[in-house]
Design a protein around this motif. Structure first.
Motif, short mmCIF file in Angstrom:
data_model
loop_
_atom_site.label_atom_id
_atom_site.label_comp_id
_atom_site.label_asym_id
_atom_site.label_seq_id
_atom_site.Cartn_x
_atom_site.Cartn_y
_atom_site.Cartn_z
N ILE A 33 47.98 31.88 49.65
CA ILE A 33 47.09 31.93 48.49
C ILE A 33 47.91 32.17 47.22
CG2 ILE A 33 45.21 33.21 47.40
CD1 ILE A 33 44.14 33.79 50.21
N PHE A 34 48.88 33.09 47.31
CA PHE A 34 49.76 33.35 46.17
C PHE A 34 50.51 32.08 45.76
CE2 PHE A 34 50.37 38.10 47.42
CZ PHE A 34 49.12 38.39 46.91
N ALA A 35 50.90 31.29 46.76
CA ALA A 35 51.64 30.06 46.49
C ALA A 35 50.79 29.10 45.64
CB ALA A 35 52.05 29.39 47.79
N TYR A 36 49.52 29.05 45.91
CA TYR A 36 48.62 28.17 45.15
C TYR A 36 48.56 28.60 43.69
CZ TYR A 36 44.81 24.77 44.77
OH TYR A 36 44.05 23.66 44.45
N ALA A 37 48.75 29.89 43.45
CA ALA A 37 48.66 30.41 42.08
C ALA A 37 49.87 30.05 41.24
CB ALA A 37 48.48 31.92 42.10
N GLY A 38 50.96 29.52 41.88
CA GLY A 38 52.07 29.12 41.03
C GLY A 38 53.43 29.01 41.68
N TRP A 52 40.78 30.94 38.69
CA TRP A 52 40.02 32.03 39.30
C TRP A 52 40.89 32.88 40.23
CZ3 TRP A 52 35.79 34.45 38.09
CH2 TRP A 52 34.87 33.82 37.24
N LEU A 53 41.86 32.27 40.87
CA LEU A 53 42.79 33.06 41.69
C LEU A 53 43.59 34.03 40.82
CD1 LEU A 53 44.22 30.39 44.18
CD2 LEU A 53 42.79 32.36 44.74
N ILE A 54 44.08 33.54 39.69
CA ILE A 54 44.85 34.41 38.80
C ILE A 54 43.96 35.51 38.23
CG2 ILE A 54 46.11 34.49 36.61
CD1 ILE A 54 47.12 31.66 37.23
N ASN A 112 43.73 46.60 28.26
CA ASN A 112 42.58 45.70 28.08
C ASN A 112 42.84 44.38 28.79
OD1 ASN A 112 40.45 44.13 27.33
ND2 ASN A 112 40.75 44.36 25.11
N ILE A 113 42.40 44.32 30.03
CA ILE A 113 42.72 43.19 30.90
C ILE A 113 42.01 41.89 30.51
CG2 ILE A 113 40.89 43.58 32.58
CD1 ILE A 113 42.98 42.99 34.78
N GLY A 114 41.30 41.89 29.40
CA GLY A 114 40.62 40.67 28.95
C GLY A 114 41.54 39.48 28.78
N TYR A 115 42.84 39.75 28.61
CA TYR A 115 43.81 38.66 28.44
C TYR A 115 43.87 37.75 29.67
CZ TYR A 115 46.79 41.78 31.21
OH TYR A 115 47.28 42.59 32.21
N ILE A 116 43.43 38.25 30.81
CA ILE A 116 43.56 37.47 32.05
C ILE A 116 42.44 36.45 32.19
CG2 ILE A 116 42.19 38.79 33.74
CD1 ILE A 116 45.84 37.68 34.21
N TRP A 117 41.41 36.51 31.31
CA TRP A 117 40.28 35.60 31.45
C TRP A 117 40.68 34.15 31.21
CZ3 TRP A 117 36.08 35.80 34.02
CH2 TRP A 117 35.06 34.89 33.79
N LYS A 118 41.58 33.93 30.25
CA LYS A 118 42.09 32.59 30.00
C LYS A 118 43.61 32.60 30.18
CE LYS A 118 38.46 30.91 26.90
NZ LYS A 118 38.16 30.35 25.55
#
Length: 268
Positions: free
Chosen positions: A114-119, A18-20, A86-92
């Motif tokens: 927060i960014f750190a948690y994303a990766g 969800w963060l991404i 088409n930003i739909g690619y970010i859903w998964k």
């Protein structure tokens, strides 16, 4: 998938996803509306294995570079050819993409945390801290965490360790390559420094032509090539070798800017 499944760093994948998604939606306009991101090499992304891939890139801002790569990688994996339409690619999103960053940077405020948690794979810089030159030993836990990230997926690193162009490649990058033998994919970016502030959070200028070129994996003899040879190979691949540095006159700089402005008009 259990809702509280975690990655090797203990991060909850549901939360990371969800963060991404959230930051992907927020940042998408930076590369599609306010500025234009031109991409080359998306097909290379689709041909990579799931794990033990190391992306090496030049560096222009703290966060905008990485955010753009998250967009480009996920769009490519969803079949987009050199496009993030088409930003739909970010859903998964692909959840096992990591990036190496200085601990000092990632602890400087709530947003970086927060960014750190994303990766983020946070490491302590051995040559600089709090704006001062230092010398300290590499933390073995940092090396272990990079190995953990490579074993789990893809890792992005900026081997110069700074946003200043044409700085030397850090020897630690060559050490990682010789030790863990990842597939090494060079990336060359441009335009981010003109478009954003140093942190990559604020838009400094609009209608900037940004580019990201993903190159074929490097051919590396992990056993026989020296650290120096690997470093030089990376320098040329990400177009940061000192031999490419050219001092230009103000007139030449103005001419380059005019040519870039013409390209921007073309792409718009």
């Amino acid at each position: 998938m259990p809702i509280f499944k975690r990655n090797p760093f203990g991060h909850i994948l549901f939360l990371k996803r969800w963060l991404i998604r959230f930051f992907g939606i927020v940042s998408h306009g930076r590369y599609r509306r306010f500025n234009s991101l031109q991409i080359e090499g998306s097909e290379i992304i689709r041909n990579l294995p799931e794990t033990n891939v190391l992306f090496v890139s030049n560096h222009q801002t703290y966060f905008a570079d990485v955010a753009a790569m998250f967009h480009v990688f996920n769009a490519a994996l969803k079949g987009r050819d050199d496009s993030i339409k088409n930003i739909g690619y970010i859903w998964k999103p692909k959840l096992n993409i990591y990036y190496i960053a200085a601990s000092e940077t990632m602890k400087a405020g709530l947003l970086p945390k927060i960014f750190a948690y994303a990766g983020s794979v946070s490491v302590e810089r051995t040559w600089r801290s709090e704006g001062k030159d230092i010398k300290r030993q590499v933390k073995m836990s940092d090396i272990s965490n990079i190995k953990k990230a490579l074993n789990d997926g893809w890792v992005i690193t900026f081997p110069q360790g700074t946003t200043t162009p044409f700085k030397p490649i850090r020897r630690g990058t060559a050490h990682i390559i010789k030790t863990y033998k990842p597939i090494v994919v060079p990336i060359v970016i441009d335009g981010f420094r003109r478009a954003y502030d140093k942190k990559g959070l604020l838009i400094k200028k609009r209608n900037v032509l940004q580019s990201m070129v993903i190159k074929e994996p490097l051919e590396i003899d992990y056993e026989n090539e020296t650290f120096k040879e690997i470093i030089e190979k990376i320098q040329f691949a990400i177009e940061q070798h000192p031999s490419l540095l050219k001092v230009i006159t103000p007139e030449e700089y103005k001419q380059q800017e005019d040519e870039l402005n013409k390209k921007r008009k073309f792409w718009s």
